[in-house]
Design a protein around this motif. Structure first.
Motif, PDB file in Angstrom:
ATOM      1  N   TYR A  20       0.757  -1.502  -0.303  1.00 46.00           N
ATOM      2  CA  TYR A  20       0.753  -0.416   0.066  1.00 46.00           C
ATOM      3  C   TYR A  20       1.233   1.432  -0.157  1.00 46.00           C
ATOM      4  O   TYR A  20       1.681   1.911   1.006  1.00 46.00           O
ATOM      5  N   GLY A  22       0.712   5.177   0.125  1.00 52.70           N
ATOM      6  CA  GLY A  22      -0.289   6.977   1.359  1.00 52.70           C
ATOM      7  C   GLY A  22      -0.489   7.077   2.333  1.00 52.70           C
ATOM      8  O   GLY A  22       0.442   6.606   2.411  1.00 52.70           O
ATOM      9  N   MET A 169      -8.789  -0.739   1.645  1.00 52.45           N
ATOM     10  CA  MET A 169      -7.895  -0.850   0.617  1.00 52.45           C
ATOM     11  C   MET A 169      -9.448  -0.378  -0.479  1.00 52.45           C
ATOM     12  O   MET A 169     -10.833  -0.773  -0.639  1.00 52.45           O
ATOM     13  N   GLY A 170      -9.336   0.138  -1.649  1.00 54.24           N
ATOM     14  CA  GLY A 170     -10.200  -0.294  -3.167  1.00 54.24           C
ATOM     15  C   GLY A 170     -10.580  -1.531  -2.711  1.00 54.24           C
ATOM     16  O   GLY A 170     -12.063  -2.273  -2.958  1.00 54.24           O
TER      17      GLY A 170
ATOM     18  N   GLU B  46      -1.988  -1.293  -3.883  1.00 53.14           N
ATOM     19  CA  GLU B  46      -2.753  -0.226  -4.058  1.00 53.14           C
ATOM     20  C   GLU B  46      -1.861   1.241  -3.843  1.00 53.14           C
ATOM     21  O   GLU B  46      -0.981   1.363  -3.522  1.00 53.14           O
ATOM     22  N   THR B  48      -1.582   4.981  -4.666  1.00 53.18           N
ATOM     23  CA  THR B  48      -2.942   6.336  -4.631  1.00 53.18           C
ATOM     24  C   THR B  48      -1.825   7.714  -5.065  1.00 53.18           C
ATOM     25  O   THR B  48      -0.371   7.817  -5.099  1.00 53.18           O
ATOM     26  N   LYS B  53      -6.291   6.128  -8.256  1.00 53.31           N
ATOM     27  CA  LYS B  53      -6.253   4.634  -6.884  1.00 53.31           C
ATOM     28  C   LYS B  53      -5.364   3.438  -8.209  1.00 53.31           C
ATOM     29  O   LYS B  53      -6.038   3.048  -9.254  1.00 53.31           O
ATOM     30  N   ASP B  54      -4.206   3.165  -8.389  1.00 49.49           N
ATOM     31  CA  ASP B  54      -3.011   1.697  -9.287  1.00 49.49           C
ATOM     32  C   ASP B  54      -3.623   0.984  -7.995  1.00 49.49           C
ATOM     33  O   ASP B  54      -2.639   1.091  -7.863  1.00 49.49           O
ATOM     34  N   ILE B  55      -4.079  -0.207  -8.873  1.00 50.33           N
ATOM     35  CA  ILE B  55      -4.051  -1.592  -7.815  1.00 50.33           C
ATOM     36  C   ILE B  55      -4.398  -2.785  -8.815  1.00 50.33           C
ATOM     37  O   ILE B  55      -4.479  -3.086  -9.949  1.00 50.33           O
ATOM     38  N   LYS B  83     -11.106   6.221  -9.498  1.00 50.65           N
ATOM     39  CA  LYS B  83     -11.485   7.497  -9.243  1.00 50.65           C
ATOM     40  C   LYS B  83     -13.263   7.312  -8.454  1.00 50.65           C
ATOM     41  O   LYS B  83     -13.605   6.275  -9.531  1.00 50.65           O
TER      42      LYS B  83
END
Lengths: 172, 165
Positions: A20, A22, A169-170, B46, B48, B53-55, B83
């Motif tokens: 991660y 950020g 997280m997404g 992930e 930012t 976001k790039d995952i 986004k």
């Protein structure tokens, strides 16, 4: 000399990795993982703590291990390694309150293993080693591979998803 | 090392537009459990960035067909510039994501994953001999099984992104 076991007694699980980049609440994450170990009745210890300062950023490496005795014959071990790069402290409003957060990159690796005969009862002689191999391969094979290994992997996946949820997280 | 044969090579799906990221993840996990695959998520990354976001997700779900044959999928999912957006659907506001998705799926068949026949060169030779000559029918059967599973997942993903048009 006691022969090498035919059946692997240290059953390592596949590694789960999270990366991660950020802003995140590192103290909160650390406490959450420690609390998770205690909640799941693991004997928890922090075995590594490295802090390197390379101005203006810092790097950190933390290693934690949790051990749980399933029976007197089987033990679960979960190892969590956290590496942080480009760390910088910032103050920001997080969930409605002012908090000290970290910005940077984090990599979390979760490793686990089921240890069978961890007290080495069957390693006393060649005879007991042969008996143990027979016992593992023909009597408790299904329990090892379909119960204990699955149970441990489920626990690891649970911790994995808890961390992803904490970091918001997404894909989780 | 167990023997791993590549059956399906780089089956690719790309999509750009609106989708629900969390729903996609849940849909994928549900697909694995209904199709008896163990969902092993090897990597979840992930980043930012300024563009969103790039995952990157790497999944290695597997299914044990027998004690000798194991089907493995390697799924690499790349989300670029994700986004959050709010869209009005049936007069209610729905939170969705917008961005680019690339999914690459590989299918493998692993034989002798317990490594029992690989302790000695002679044993390994006999294992190969049996796999290629005597058990060829079974090998082909499980190769087809993993192939079918990969294409079934591919169809399910196309269905999710509504690409059947």
């Amino acid at each position: 000399m006691v022969p090498e076991p035919l059946y692997e007694t240290h059953r390592a699980m596949p590694t789960l990795t999270i990366r991660y980049s950020g802003m995140f609440d590192f103290d909160g994450l650390f406490t959450m993982i420690a609390r998770w170990f205690k909640e799941k009745k693991f004997w928890y210890e922090e075995h590594t703590y490295k802090h390197t300062l390379a101005a203006p950023f810092a790097e950190e490496e933390i290693g934690m291990t949790g051990e749980r005795e399933v029976t007197t014959f089987v033990k679960f071990t979960i190892d969590v390694t956290m590496k942080l790069w480009n760390m910088k402290e910032t103050t920001a409003v997080f969930k409605g309150e002012k908090k000290k957060l970290l910005t940077g990159r984090i990599e979390i690796k979760i490793n686990g293993a089921v240890d069978i005969d961890y007290q080495k009862w069957f390693e006393k002689s060649k005879f007991w080693r042969i008996v143990a191999d027979f016992y593992y391969r023909y009597i408790i094979k299904k329990t090892i591979e379909e119960k204990w290994e699955d149970d441990l992997f489920n626990l690891m996946s649970n911790l994995h998803s808890k961390i992803k949820n904490f970091l918001e997280m997404g894909a989780r | 090392m167990p023997e791993r044969t590549l059956i399906v090579d780089h089956l690719t799906l790309t999509y750009s537009g609106l989708f629900d990221l969390n729903a996609f993840y849940r849909y994928l996990m549900e697909w694995f459990s209904t199709n008896h695959f163990v969902p092993y998520e090897a990597r979840n990354e992930e980043l930012t960035t300024k563009n969103g976001k790039d995952i990157i997700i790497e999944l290695l779900p597997y299914k044990k067909y027998t004690d000798h044959f194991k089907g493995i999928m390697k799924i690499e999912i790349n989300f670029v510039g994700i986004k959050p957006v709010e869209v009005e659907k049936h007069e209610t506001k729905v939170k969705l994501n917008k961005g680019f998705v690339k999914i690459v799926i590989d299918g493998y068949l692993e034989t002798e994953y317990e490594k029992y026949w690989e302790r000695r060169a002679t044993l390994f030779f006999f294992k190969l001999l049996f796999d290629k000559l005597f058990f060829k029918r079974y090998t082909l059967m499980y190769e087809n099984a993993i192939k079918q599973d990969v294409y079934k997942l591919y169809d399910a993903l196309q269905h999710f992104f509504n690409l059947y048009k």
